[in-house]
Design a protein around this motif. Structure first.
Motif, PDB file in Angstrom:
ATOM      1  N   SER B 264       2.732   2.908   6.211  1.00 22.66           N
ATOM      2  CA  SER B 264       2.699   2.985   4.563  1.00 22.66           C
ATOM      3  C   SER B 264       4.002   3.301   3.678  1.00 22.66           C
ATOM      4  CB  SER B 264       1.616   4.043   4.092  1.00 22.66           C
ATOM      5  OG  SER B 264       0.208   3.797   4.952  1.00 22.66           O
ATOM      6  N   ILE B 275       3.126   2.160  -3.900  1.00 20.12           N
ATOM      7  CA  ILE B 275       2.101   1.699  -2.720  1.00 20.12           C
ATOM      8  C   ILE B 275       0.642   1.015  -3.638  1.00 20.12           C
ATOM      9  CG2 ILE B 275       0.865   4.051  -2.423  1.00 20.12           C
ATOM     10  CD1 ILE B 275       1.727   1.945   0.783  1.00 20.12           C
ATOM     11  N   TYR B 278      -3.447   3.702  -2.982  1.00 19.77           N
ATOM     12  CA  TYR B 278      -3.238   5.048  -2.107  1.00 19.77           C
ATOM     13  C   TYR B 278      -4.440   5.570  -1.607  1.00 19.77           C
ATOM     14  CZ  TYR B 278      -1.859   9.752  -1.817  1.00 19.77           C
ATOM     15  OH  TYR B 278      -1.508  10.993  -1.242  1.00 19.77           O
ATOM     16  N   ILE B 281      -6.113   3.720   1.309  1.00 17.38           N
ATOM     17  CA  ILE B 281      -5.192   3.979   2.322  1.00 17.38           C
ATOM     18  C   ILE B 281      -5.768   5.264   3.088  1.00 17.38           C
ATOM     19  CG2 ILE B 281      -2.944   4.237   3.374  1.00 17.38           C
ATOM     20  CD1 ILE B 281      -2.034   2.013   1.553  1.00 17.38           C
ATOM     21  N   LYS B 327      -6.552  -1.030   5.036  1.00 15.03           N
ATOM     22  CA  LYS B 327      -4.863  -0.761   5.127  1.00 15.03           C
ATOM     23  C   LYS B 327      -4.167  -1.971   5.209  1.00 15.03           C
ATOM     24  CE  LYS B 327      -5.501   3.447   7.715  1.00 15.03           C
ATOM     25  NZ  LYS B 327      -4.735   4.648   7.064  1.00 15.03           N
ATOM     26  N   TRP B 331      -1.290  -3.081   2.529  1.00 16.79           N
ATOM     27  CA  TRP B 331       0.229  -3.020   2.763  1.00 16.79           C
ATOM     28  C   TRP B 331       0.712  -4.308   2.360  1.00 16.79           C
ATOM     29  CZ3 TRP B 331      -1.374  -1.174   8.154  1.00 16.79           C
ATOM     30  CH2 TRP B 331      -1.343   0.384   8.270  1.00 16.79           C
TER      31      TRP B 331
END
Ligand SMILES: [Cu+2]
Lengths: 215, 538
Positions: B264, B275, B278, B281, B327, B331
């Motif tokens: 991350s 990101i 957030y 994640i 996740k 990403w």
């Protein structure tokens, strides 16, 4: 490390204040106690499985445990938990002599617990009521009666080891108290040891009925 | 140009004793770095020897018993001495207090104790090697582990002791994250690596004690023959497997979650973009930690557990795919329209994305009951596990090492050689392990010393891959050591990142920050702030 800024001497450098240090110690201790519960959890799980598979053996074997000794030890440990709590209370009030008195009482009660346990164990060893291949006793009906004693010795043995470790820590507390390390402002180690000691007590309170009173 | 600070945690105070008795989390991280890298090298050499023996069927240069010992040592060392402590104990120790603006972890003495316990546990493991190494496989399954004449006890005792080290690290991190965050750093302002470490620490604390009691029972069983895992005496060997996997499945998340945390950081910094997702994640880390405790039975589909239990475990196993997928999608979305800079850490992050996705998806195959019955105990498992652990965790670990390297030492490694090395590792890894997926699906059983001629080409291919992989690591060792003396001075913020550790000097002073930093922005607010980079392109 003593600080020039007028911070109390027991405050470690990486904490901003006493409150943060105490809260951290408390949280850390609770997490440690959780790991202890899980450590014993494995054995409680083994107990549940083997008892559900061998209900008769557990019943027939448990009558060979000494209920009087077990009850006595339960009373002894609960009393020691009370004296431990009183030791903490005394230090909160800044009463060092009383703290010492209660800590020493707790230590003696723990010793009594182990002495009683010693007599129970040696009696069992004498009769051959032992785990696994050491089992030579002839007086219990059913296949594999040694299973009960395997679980019994594992669980009470691990518990006894924790009592012993607690006695070590309490001895250290007694020395530290004598050296005036604690005060009404700073008694975190006494309090944390108290938490641990209550857990040791609590585990025994589960062990006692599970082994001595299953009938 | 940049200059190294005259005084830093590296040279103040001086002397071997000041290192061995240090309470500084950064130094403890380095003590861990050296010892864990030694373990990694040892486990890697064992792996190379295993692959070399498998180059052709039959005996090449070692006996079958030696082979059994080698794969056991490779597994036990890589799991217990390398991959479990790797990211938390090295990078977590170094970076966690810096990232949350603290002066140290909550219990520095416990932190140092954890390193000494690690060394003690490793000593038992090493002793086991010279005293007739265990040949049980790293899982130590009964009844074989209670019967073999090899030194099972010292190895399991080593793992038992290492467990305490892991628990102490986890406990320390939980308290540190709860109590030592700098003013203004709320939970959702924490860097995602910290979230990853937090979820990891929860598993470390909850699962490791169960491994402790399991190994203790195994040792007592072996020493005293109490019969608790021995069916002839009314005991149950499957109970051992339940206990073992109750720890060891969550343990694979101890290995992967901190790696995901690193990814991350890397993806956001090297895409120069905030990101995406957030909270998703952060919470998916906790979600993985939670689900991890409910799926251990998928290791026992053919061990004689009830069909109903197997179905439930299979079903729950699929759930792990959800937070992992969340996740990966976040990403990828973070990179979308970011200005991506393909520096070495980012190359590792991309390798992770690619390899972990393969590892994760093949995990879904294995979680499906009927497929698993076919693939169980074949090279498919070996390949899946290495795609997740090496393709996942090790790639993330290496990415993290390269990312924080200039912070740890104040100097940069050679970007060119680092890129060559990452390319060799990526190619070598795939050559070594993709071939094993095919081998496994064709029925090649794992842990076998010998094999049928039909498997020879793929085995040889896999062994060639291990040489490429090994070369990549040798190059890495050389340029990293070289960088300590000759590397360019990096300055405080060579990557242009926004988390706290990049606001202090590289290497940081003993007390981390001149003044405790205050949270004025989120850790990835690249949309609002243009960080000042201290290192420009060559
Ligand atoms: Cu698993």
């Amino acid at each position: 490390m003593a600080q020039a800024t007028g911070q109390p001497h027991f405050l470690q450098h990486h904490f901003t204040d006493v409150e943060q240090q105490r809260e951290s110690a408390k949280l850390g201790m609770w997490i440690f106690l959780i790991t202890e519960v899980l450590l014993f959890g494995g054995l409680f799980c083994a107990y549940a499985i083997y008892r559900s598979w061998n209900p008769d053996i557990f019943h027939n074997a448990h009558v060979h445990l000494d209920i009087f000794a077990g009850t006595l030890n339960t009373v002894v440990l609960i009393t020691s938990s009370v004296t431990m709590a009183l030791a903490i209370r005394s230090m909160q009030l800044g009463n060092r002599p009383a703290t010492l008195k209660f800590l020493i009482t707790t230590l003696l009660l723990a010793a009594v617990f182990l002495v009683v346990k010693y007599f129970e164990y040696s009696h069992k060893i004498h009769l051959g009521q032992l785990p696994g291949k050491f089992y030579t006793f002839g007086g219990i009906e059913g296949t594999n009666p040694h299973i009960f004693f395997s679980v019994y010795f594992l669980m009470t043995g691990l518990h006894g080891f924790h009592v012993l470790a607690g006695m070590g820590v309490i001895t250290w507390l007694i020395v530290r108290t004598q050296r005036n390390a604690f005060s009404a402002e700073y008694y975190t180690p006494v309090e944390m040891t108290g938490l641990y000691w209550h857990l040791v007590d609590l585990i025994w309170i589960f062990l006692f009925p599970l082994f001595y009173l299953v009938g | 140009m940049n200059e190294l600070p005259t005084k830093s945690y590296l040279n103040d105070p001086k002397g071997l004793k000041s290192w061995l008795l240090t309470l500084d989390h950064k130094r403890i991280g380095l003590l861990y770095l050296f010892s864990i890298m030694a373990a990694f090298a040892l486990g890697g050499i064992f792996a190379m020897l295993i692959r070399l023996e498998l180059l052709s069927p039959g005996k090449d240069f070692m006996e079958a018993d030696t082979y059994n010992q080698l794969f056991t040592l490779h597994g036990a060392i890589m799991i217990f001495l390398f991959i479990i402590p790797s990211i938390p104990a090295i990078l977590g120790n170094f970076a966690l207090p810096l990232m949350i603006g603290a002066k140290d972890v909550a219990f520095p003495r416990l932190n140092l104790a954890s390193w000494y316990i690690y060394i003690l546990g490793s000593a038992f493991a090493v002793y086991s090697m010279v005293a007739g190494a265990a040949d049980t496989g790293w899982t130590f399954y009964t009844p074989y582990s209670t019967e073999t004449t090899t030194s099972v006890i010292s190895m399991t005792l080593g793992a038992f002791i290492l467990g305490f080290s892991s628990i102490f690290t986890g406990l320390n991190f939980i308290v540190t994250i709860h109590k030592l965050r700098s003013p203004g750093m709320s939970w959702f302002k924490m860097p995602l690596f910290v979230w990853g470490l937090y979820a990891t620490a929860i598993i470390q604390v909850l699962a490791t004690p169960v491994l402790g009691i399991t190994l203790l029972l195994l040792i007592i069983e072996r020493v005293a023959g109490i019969g608790i895992f021995d069916p002839a005496m009314g005991g149950d060997p499957v109970l051992y497997q339940h206990f073992f996997w109750f720890y060891s499945h969550p343990a694979v998340y101890i290995m992967i979650l901190p790696g995901m945390g690193i990814i991350s950081e890397l993806i956001s910094v090297f895409s120069n973009k905030k990101i995406f997702g957030y909270k998703a994640i952060a919470f998916s880390s906790l979600g993985i930690a939670f689900v991890s405790f409910l799926v251990w039975g998928h290791h026992m589909f053919v061990s004689g557990q009830s069909e109903l239990a197997a179905m439930i475990f299979s079903f729950l196993t699929f759930f792990v795919g959800i937070p992992s997928g969340i996740k990966v999608f976040n990403w990828v979305t973070t990179m979308y329209r970011g200005s991506i800079s393909l520096k070495t850490p980012m190359l590792y992050a991309l390798s992770f994305l690619f390899l972990f996705t393969i590892g994760g998806l093949t995990g879904i195959f294995l979680g499906a009951l009927s497929v698993d019955v076919h693939l169980h105990d074949t090279y498919f498992i070996v390949a899946h596990f290495h795609y997740v652990m090496m393709g996942g965790t090790v790639m993330a670990f290496l990415g993290g090492v390269h990312y924080w390297w200039p912070k740890i030492w104040g100097r940069m490694y050679s970007e060119l050689w680092a890129r060559i090395s990452v390319a060799l590792i990526f190619v070598g890894f795939n050559v070594t392990f993709f071939s094993q997926f095919i081998l496994g699906s064709q029925g090649m059983p794992r842990r076998y010393y010998n094999y049928l001629d039909q498997y020879q080409p793929l085995h040889a291919f896999s062994t060639y891959g291990s040489w490429i992989l090994g070369l990549g690591f040798v190059i890495m060792a050389v340029y990293l050591v070289h960088s300590l003396f000759k590397g360019r001075v990096a300055g405080s913020n060579p990557w242009g990142a926004l988390t706290f550790e990049w606001t202090t000097a590289s290497p940081p002073p003993h007390e981390n920050f001149a003044t405790i930093p205050e949270t004025t922005h989120g850790p990835y607010d690249f949309d609002k702030i243009v960080p000042k980079r201290t290192l420009t392109e060559d």
